[in-house]
Design an enzyme around this catalytic site. Sequence first.
Site, PDB file in Angstrom:
ATOM      1  N   ASP A 142       0.670  -1.268   0.221  1.00  0.00           N
ATOM      2  CA  ASP A 142       0.037  -0.106  -0.034  1.00  0.00           C
ATOM      3  C   ASP A 142       0.955   1.266   0.127  1.00  0.00           C
ATOM      4  OD1 ASP A 142      -1.415   2.274   1.654  1.00  0.00           O
ATOM      5  OD2 ASP A 142      -3.082   0.882   1.205  1.00  0.00           O
ATOM      6  N   CYS A 145       1.139   3.029   3.549  1.00  0.00           N
ATOM      7  CA  CYS A 145       1.521   2.477   4.577  1.00  0.00           C
ATOM      8  C   CYS A 145       3.187   2.770   5.089  1.00  0.00           C
ATOM      9  CB  CYS A 145       1.470   0.634   4.357  1.00  0.00           C
ATOM     10  SG  CYS A 145       2.690  -0.325   5.052  1.00  0.00           S
ATOM     11  N   CYS A 148       5.762  -0.149   4.424  1.00  0.00           N
ATOM     12  CA  CYS A 148       5.744  -0.260   2.930  1.00  0.00           C
ATOM     13  C   CYS A 148       6.827   0.638   2.603  1.00  0.00           C
ATOM     14  CB  CYS A 148       4.586  -0.186   2.228  1.00  0.00           C
ATOM     15  SG  CYS A 148       3.221  -1.474   2.795  1.00  0.00           S
TER      16      CYS A 148
END
Length: 259
Positions: A142, A145, A148
């Site tokens: 994502d 995120c 991430c």
Amino acid sequence: MNNVLIKKAILSLFILVSISACAQEAEVTTLQSASLATTNTVVLSDELIEKFQSNTRLSILNVEQAPLDNLYQITTDRGIFYLSKDGKFFINAVIFNLDKGMLNETDIAMNGIRLQKVAQIRDSGIVYKAPNEKYMVDVFTDITCGYCRKLHREMQDYLDAGISIRYLAYPREGLNGDVYKQMQSIWCSANPQDAMNQAKGGNTVASKSCKNDVATHYQTGAAIGVTGTPNIVLADGSLIGGYQPAKALLAELNKRLGE
């Protein structure tokens, strides 16, 4: 007399054609069922299948004996669940085997499903390829995120370790929010890698539209047990739920895949 013989001949021909058609229909049905079956497949009654599917809204793909004697293991389009053999109880749980060092039996059973489903979407992933590749991992990601973004900032560490990263889309807020639209723009960009780099750096990506697989990625992730990001699928179908720095991920890959 001739009319009687003609009628008998026509009737015989009709019967033969009917038998042939039924045989072909049965063969097709058998082949379709076999494509979902394994050597351990259990056949449930139509009544129990209808009861399960109508109550859970899940589609049954396969049924096997669960690790517990009194349960069936039901593979569905949304993952693995369990059903009591009397059909009364639907169980959403994880089964651990204490005699095998807390082996996650449910996750082991999911590995084959993950491999099959991820294989169907791999071609539309965004790949960062290691020059001296030892492993390729599929990462559900994502763009908003935090972990991430951390993984992405450390991309060179993974590539230097011989780990290629293939991104698959998993907008955590679902298929109606702004992140979903942004991720579609990334996948529709003329240079998806560059667009991903911009988005993971906190920049806005130019709006683009095209036929894309972002929704399919998200639905696949949900079906194989992805509940957050990043989630990393290995070549054996096993799942690592969360961020791993390059050194730790390489050690885990060596351990699980035997290199």
